[in-house]
Write a protein that holds these residues in place. Structure first.
Motif, PDB file in Angstrom:
ATOM      1  N   ASP A 110       9.214  -2.704  -4.393  1.00  0.00           N
ATOM      2  CA  ASP A 110       9.049  -2.692  -5.645  1.00  0.00           C
ATOM      3  C   ASP A 110       7.592  -3.202  -5.706  1.00  0.00           C
ATOM      4  OD1 ASP A 110       8.769  -2.482  -8.412  1.00  0.00           O
ATOM      5  OD2 ASP A 110      10.136  -4.058  -8.673  1.00  0.00           O
ATOM      6  N   PRO A 111       6.506  -2.497  -5.609  1.00  0.00           N
ATOM      7  CA  PRO A 111       6.519  -0.924  -5.547  1.00  0.00           C
ATOM      8  C   PRO A 111       6.908  -0.474  -4.194  1.00  0.00           C
ATOM      9  CG  PRO A 111       4.354  -1.935  -5.577  1.00  0.00           C
ATOM     10  CD  PRO A 111       5.306  -3.108  -5.846  1.00  0.00           C
ATOM     11  N   GLN A 112       7.128   0.686  -3.785  1.00  0.00           N
ATOM     12  CA  GLN A 112       7.522   1.187  -2.613  1.00  0.00           C
ATOM     13  C   GLN A 112       6.060   1.282  -1.770  1.00  0.00           C
ATOM     14  OE1 GLN A 112      10.117   4.578  -2.877  1.00  0.00           O
ATOM     15  NE2 GLN A 112      11.789   3.297  -3.234  1.00  0.00           N
ATOM     16  N   GLY A 136      -8.345   1.154  -5.434  1.00  0.00           N
ATOM     17  CA  GLY A 136      -7.208   1.273  -6.477  1.00  0.00           C
ATOM     18  C   GLY A 136      -5.877   0.514  -5.859  1.00  0.00           C
ATOM     19  N   ILE A 137      -5.851  -0.268  -4.867  1.00  0.00           N
ATOM     20  CA  ILE A 137      -4.771  -0.836  -4.456  1.00  0.00           C
ATOM     21  C   ILE A 137      -4.286  -1.685  -5.159  1.00  0.00           C
ATOM     22  CG2 ILE A 137      -3.557  -2.335  -2.464  1.00  0.00           C
ATOM     23  CD1 ILE A 137      -4.937   0.637  -1.850  1.00  0.00           C
ATOM     24  N   ASP A 138      -4.851  -2.498  -6.204  1.00  0.00           N
ATOM     25  CA  ASP A 138      -4.341  -3.315  -7.214  1.00  0.00           C
ATOM     26  C   ASP A 138      -3.700  -2.423  -8.188  1.00  0.00           C
ATOM     27  OD1 ASP A 138      -6.828  -2.014  -7.814  1.00  0.00           O
ATOM     28  OD2 ASP A 138      -7.310  -3.650  -9.609  1.00  0.00           O
ATOM     29  N   ARG A 139      -3.902  -0.997  -8.518  1.00  0.00           N
ATOM     30  CA  ARG A 139      -3.148  -0.397  -9.536  1.00  0.00           C
ATOM     31  C   ARG A 139      -1.943   0.382  -8.857  1.00  0.00           C
ATOM     32  NH1 ARG A 139      -8.578   0.531 -10.237  1.00  0.00           N
ATOM     33  NH2 ARG A 139      -8.360   2.608  -9.450  1.00  0.00           N
ATOM     34  N   VAL A 169       0.881  -1.173   0.027  1.00  0.00           N
ATOM     35  CA  VAL A 169       0.007  -0.102   0.003  1.00  0.00           C
ATOM     36  C   VAL A 169       0.841   1.306  -0.231  1.00  0.00           C
ATOM     37  CG1 VAL A 169      -1.890   1.095   1.164  1.00  0.00           C
ATOM     38  CG2 VAL A 169      -1.673  -1.310   1.348  1.00  0.00           C
ATOM     39  N   PRO A 170       0.591   2.252  -0.947  1.00  0.00           N
ATOM     40  CA  PRO A 170       1.354   3.513  -0.848  1.00  0.00           C
ATOM     41  C   PRO A 170       1.442   4.188   0.602  1.00  0.00           C
ATOM     42  CG  PRO A 170       0.067   3.365  -2.871  1.00  0.00           C
ATOM     43  CD  PRO A 170      -0.333   2.190  -1.984  1.00  0.00           C
ATOM     44  N   PRO A 196       5.778  -0.744   8.285  1.00  0.00           N
ATOM     45  CA  PRO A 196       5.978   0.435   7.319  1.00  0.00           C
ATOM     46  C   PRO A 196       7.048   0.415   6.613  1.00  0.00           C
ATOM     47  CG  PRO A 196       5.412   0.771   9.633  1.00  0.00           C
ATOM     48  CD  PRO A 196       5.371  -0.606   9.573  1.00  0.00           C
ATOM     49  N   GLY A 197       6.986   0.824   5.401  1.00  0.00           N
ATOM     50  CA  GLY A 197       8.075   1.062   4.395  1.00  0.00           C
ATOM     51  C   GLY A 197       8.843  -0.357   4.198  1.00  0.00           C
ATOM     52  N   ALA A 198       8.247  -1.383   4.239  1.00  0.00           N
ATOM     53  CA  ALA A 198       8.937  -2.658   4.029  1.00  0.00           C
ATOM     54  C   ALA A 198       9.058  -3.026   2.695  1.00  0.00           C
ATOM     55  CB  ALA A 198       8.218  -3.713   4.772  1.00  0.00           C
ATOM     56  N   ALA A 199       8.264  -2.472   1.449  1.00  0.00           N
ATOM     57  CA  ALA A 199       7.973  -2.809   0.356  1.00  0.00           C
ATOM     58  C   ALA A 199       8.979  -1.840  -0.455  1.00  0.00           C
ATOM     59  CB  ALA A 199       6.587  -2.727  -0.217  1.00  0.00           C
TER      60      ALA A 199
END
Length: 316
Positions: A38-40, A64-67, A8-9, A33-36
């Motif tokens: 790609d995507p960030q 829009g989480i899938d996008r 999630v952004p 938090p901040g673990a991802a």
């Protein structure tokens, strides 16, 4: 239970957490938090009762989480947790009756792919069935029906009709018609080769064949059996009970009918060819009709369940 792993952004995390927190049937919420990378973004994980999963996944897609990130869903076979037990008890309905429409659409789309592997399975199954009808061997017929992959496109057509997905309809129809067409042409060539070696003969085609004669002698029972098999197969897909699919495969005569049509045509017996084609069409039509009606009933029941859940929530 279903396990959801979301990317999630960071600026949407609070919104997602609010959604999960207000969805009945969710538990085991984890935020990284901040673990991802790609995507960030933030990684959010939770478990949700299967009967509440479709609503939550739909709401996440609505955000829009899938996008902007990703939504990954896994079936959890065993969860030992009092929190999970409570979540399943709170969620309306039964998990075994729940339909995950996104999962069903993706699964049938994948099974309807016109690929080399798909065509190979169709061709091998049809050739095996050709041996079965020529030898009047019911065991070979059952084996051929189990190998045939044609239920995937049939389920894809039913799903696409209910979900109004024209692309999936076209994809499934192409896999179904193209697969059978190529398999029947190859089986006709296979019959010609077997005849050249003396393993298939005209006498085999003209013989009574009491164990397999039903294949080119369709009647209303052919449609009834296909209709019942279509219901069972659709319920198997929507409830994730894939073990029942093998029973569906060996209860309909799509592949044997295609095989006998190809062999009979090769020997110029057009009466058997037409009878076999009629059997094939009756089975295909029965399965698609049953699958479509089953999904429509499940969709209607889901709407009733949602309405009652909203009325219950409003009353409290």
């Amino acid at each position: 239970m279903l396990h959801l792993r979301l990317i999630v952004p960071a600026d949407r995390t609070d919104e997602v957490l609010h959604l999960i927190g207000h969805t009945v049937g969710t538990t085991h919420l984890v935020v990284m938090p901040g673990a991802a990378r790609d995507p960030q973004g933030d990684v959010v994980m939770c478990d949700v009762a299967r009967e509440a999963g479709d609503d939550l996944i739909g709401a996440l897609r609505g955000l829009g989480i899938d996008r902007s990130g990703s939504i990954a869903v896994e079936n959890t076979d065993l969860t030992l947790s009092a929190y999970a037990d409570k979540a399943e008890a709170d969620a309306p309905g039964e998990g075994s009756d729940a339909v995950l429409w996104e999962e069903l659409t993706r699964a049938t789309d994948e099974e309807s792919t016109f690929s080399v592997t798909y065509v190979a399975f169709m061709a091998v199954a049809t050739m095996l069935a050709a041996c079965g009808v020529m030898l009047d061997n019911a065991i070979l017929i059952v084996g051929a029906m189990a190998v045939g992959p044609d239920f995937g496109p049939l389920a894809g057509i039913s799903t696409a009709l209910v979900q109004r997905a024209p692309r999936l309809v076209g994809r499934s129809l192409w896999a179904l018609t193209g697969g059978f067409a190529i398999a029947m042409v190859l089986t006709a060539g296979f019959a010609w080769m077997m005849n050249a070696f003396g393993l298939f003969t005209m006498h085999m085609v003209e013989a009574a064949r009491p164990n397999t004669a039903f294949i080119w002698q369709p009647d209303w029972m052919s449609f009834v059996v296909a209709f019942l098999a279509g219901i069972a197969g659709t319920l198997s897909l929507t409830s994730a009970k894939s073990g029942a699919l093998i029973g569906v495969a060996i209860s309909v005569t799509t592949v044997p009918a295609a095989a006998n049509a190809a062999v009979a045509f090769n020997y110029g017996d057009y009466s058997q060819t037409w009878g076999s084609v009629s059997q094939l069409l009756a089975n295909l039509g029965g399965i698609v009709l049953a699958g479509t009606l089953t999904l429509l009933v499940q969709k209607a029941l889901l709407s009733v369940r949602r309405r009652r859940a909203l009325e219950h929530a409003g009353a409290h």
